[in-house]
Write a protein that holds these residues in place. Sequence first.
Motif, PDB file in Angstrom:
ATOM      1  N   GLN A 270      21.084  21.368 -34.460  1.00  0.00           N
ATOM      2  CA  GLN A 270      22.334  21.868 -35.023  1.00  0.00           C
ATOM      3  C   GLN A 270      22.077  22.844 -36.165  1.00  0.00           C
ATOM      4  OE1 GLN A 270      25.258  21.467 -33.898  1.00  0.00           O
ATOM      5  NE2 GLN A 270      25.416  19.539 -32.805  1.00  0.00           N
TER       6      GLN A 270
ATOM      7  N   GLU B  73      32.450  15.895 -25.083  1.00  0.00           N
ATOM      8  CA  GLU B  73      31.644  17.118 -25.165  1.00  0.00           C
ATOM      9  C   GLU B  73      32.372  18.306 -24.536  1.00  0.00           C
ATOM     10  OE1 GLU B  73      27.238  17.032 -24.827  1.00  0.00           O
ATOM     11  OE2 GLU B  73      27.538  14.962 -24.188  1.00  0.00           O
TER      12      GLU B  73
ATOM     13  N   SER C  71      34.582  19.547 -27.229  1.00  0.00           N
ATOM     14  CA  SER C  71      33.747  20.252 -28.192  1.00  0.00           C
ATOM     15  C   SER C  71      33.368  21.638 -27.690  1.00  0.00           C
ATOM     16  CB  SER C  71      32.482  19.428 -28.477  1.00  0.00           C
ATOM     17  OG  SER C  71      31.613  20.113 -29.337  1.00  0.00           O
TER      18      SER C  71
ATOM     19  N   GLY D 135      33.909  25.052 -29.518  1.00  0.00           N
ATOM     20  CA  GLY D 135      32.662  25.702 -29.907  1.00  0.00           C
ATOM     21  C   GLY D 135      32.509  27.085 -29.317  1.00  0.00           C
TER      22      GLY D 135
ATOM     23  N   GLY E 165      35.387  13.716 -34.572  1.00  0.00           N
ATOM     24  CA  GLY E 165      34.705  15.002 -34.473  1.00  0.00           C
ATOM     25  C   GLY E 165      35.494  16.011 -33.664  1.00  0.00           C
ATOM     26  N   ALA E 166      35.986  15.588 -32.499  1.00  0.00           N
ATOM     27  CA  ALA E 166      36.763  16.500 -31.651  1.00  0.00           C
ATOM     28  C   ALA E 166      38.056  16.919 -32.335  1.00  0.00           C
ATOM     29  CB  ALA E 166      37.061  15.826 -30.312  1.00  0.00           C
TER      30      ALA E 166
ATOM     31  N   LEU F  13      37.322  19.546 -35.024  1.00  0.00           N
ATOM     32  CA  LEU F  13      37.050  20.848 -34.405  1.00  0.00           C
ATOM     33  C   LEU F  13      38.350  21.560 -34.033  1.00  0.00           C
ATOM     34  CD1 LEU F  13      34.040  20.479 -31.933  1.00  0.00           C
ATOM     35  CD2 LEU F  13      34.440  22.391 -33.481  1.00  0.00           C
TER      36      LEU F  13
ATOM     37  N   GLN G 220      31.669  19.208 -34.754  1.00  0.00           N
ATOM     38  CA  GLN G 220      30.868  19.378 -33.543  1.00  0.00           C
ATOM     39  C   GLN G 220      29.712  18.384 -33.482  1.00  0.00           C
ATOM     40  OE1 GLN G 220      28.648  23.178 -32.519  1.00  0.00           O
ATOM     41  NE2 GLN G 220      30.081  23.033 -30.814  1.00  0.00           N
TER      42      GLN G 220
ATOM     43  N   ALA H   9      30.991  14.960 -32.610  1.00  0.00           N
ATOM     44  CA  ALA H   9      31.462  14.884 -31.232  1.00  0.00           C
ATOM     45  C   ALA H   9      30.340  14.894 -30.200  1.00  0.00           C
ATOM     46  CB  ALA H   9      32.425  16.041 -30.947  1.00  0.00           C
ATOM     47  N   GLU H  10      29.147  15.354 -30.586  1.00  0.00           N
ATOM     48  CA  GLU H  10      28.104  15.546 -29.584  1.00  0.00           C
ATOM     49  C   GLU H  10      26.891  14.639 -29.744  1.00  0.00           C
ATOM     50  OE1 GLU H  10      27.090  19.661 -29.297  1.00  0.00           O
ATOM     51  OE2 GLU H  10      29.043  20.230 -28.483  1.00  0.00           O
TER      52      GLU H  10
ATOM     53  N   THR I  24      42.069  22.816 -27.228  1.00  0.00           N
ATOM     54  CA  THR I  24      41.158  21.753 -27.644  1.00  0.00           C
ATOM     55  C   THR I  24      41.909  20.444 -27.880  1.00  0.00           C
ATOM     56  OG1 THR I  24      39.676  23.355 -28.692  1.00  0.00           O
ATOM     57  CG2 THR I  24      39.468  21.056 -29.394  1.00  0.00           C
TER      58      THR I  24
END
Length: 416
Positions: free
Chosen positions: A156, A240, A243, A247, A303-304, A307, A333, A336-337, A394
């Motif tokens: 990251q 993901e 994300s 992203g 996280g999502a 974002l 991000q 979320a990942e 999103t």
Amino acid sequence: MKLKKLTAELADPFRSLKNSIFARLYFAETISLIGDAFTWVGLALLAYQFDEERSAVILATALTLRVSAFIVFSPFAGILADKIDRKKILYITHFFRMAVVAYLPFIKAEWQIYVLVFLLNVFNAFFTPTYRSVISQIVEKGIYRQAVGLSTATNQLFGVLGPGLAGIMAVWFGARQIFFVDAASFVIAGLLILTLPGSLMRKPAAGEAIKEKPSTGQDLLKGVRLLFGNKLIRFALSIEFVSAIAGAQILVNTVGYIRSGLHQNNQHYGWVMAAFGIGAATAAFVSGAIDKSKSRKASLLIGALMLGLAITGANYVNYGLLLLLWAIAGLGQSLAEIPSETLIGENIAAEEQGKVYGTHFAFSHLWWAIAYPIAGFLGNRLPANNFLYGGILTLLFLLLIFAFLNPLKIKSPVSG
């Protein structure tokens, strides 16, 4: 006392570097990631040089070809990693990537970007799943989560903060010259890979000689079945996708917004991407301490959500606020990942992890193959509101995933 605890949590992932073999592999990948960051900044700036108005489309097409290579070839890479010397896969594909990168400074036409990007990532599709499957074999179980956390955090950090630094370097050296820095980094990383003991790169062979080896097709299907058979891994993979939608907006449309929307230069673009990288790396480094089984669903959802909310208002803020929003998006991000890789390592048998990592790599990049054209379309057709519509998409997908998969009913594993 709290400061001491926080310092200990931040330092926890670095415990994995006490394993000297992992340390060499880790530093090889880190150096390579720095070079990769330069590659993608160079390509973004070249796209802008070729056609300012179509830069989002050019970059989105290149990035779509990148993930297309991952989708097609990474499942086979995972199968190969379960069958042959993993060190050999690492150094052969690594030096082929170096050769492609060395040609990038001489690009003179748009189509050459597409061809070289696809070739570069065919080899990358074999390298990355193999690298990930090796980690669980060379580190002790007690520090596995720290090793994954450190590896992901570094990915990251240099995957996103790296473009920021590369954007600054491009001001000094020029967009094409930073490709030479990339090629040099591949040489250094390649030498580190060659020092790895090959015997530790192979799958444990106990009992395998007397078994009938499955066909490639059977291995592919097994990788898919194992990946989607675990409800929590399946939910993490779905997040993901969310994300990726957000992203892709950041990676494709930030350069155009900085240059044409805010009328800033490459250095400002670099600092915005650096803010994104700092946020992503911060969350990733702390993940070793907070990534427990009971916290993973919350991490994925929060996280999502971060974002989606961060990018929704990006078209309507000044440069200073954009820095803050991109830092928040970076945090989101990572949250979320990160859980997906840890879940695979903890829930899939070691002898099957190569094919599952390869399958996961393919599906996670399938999401980006869908997301990049969406980002390119929004950046080209709706440049004044591209982040708004990307953020709405999103949040909509997040709501649908929550409704259909209902993470509250998914039981977390006892360990973790």
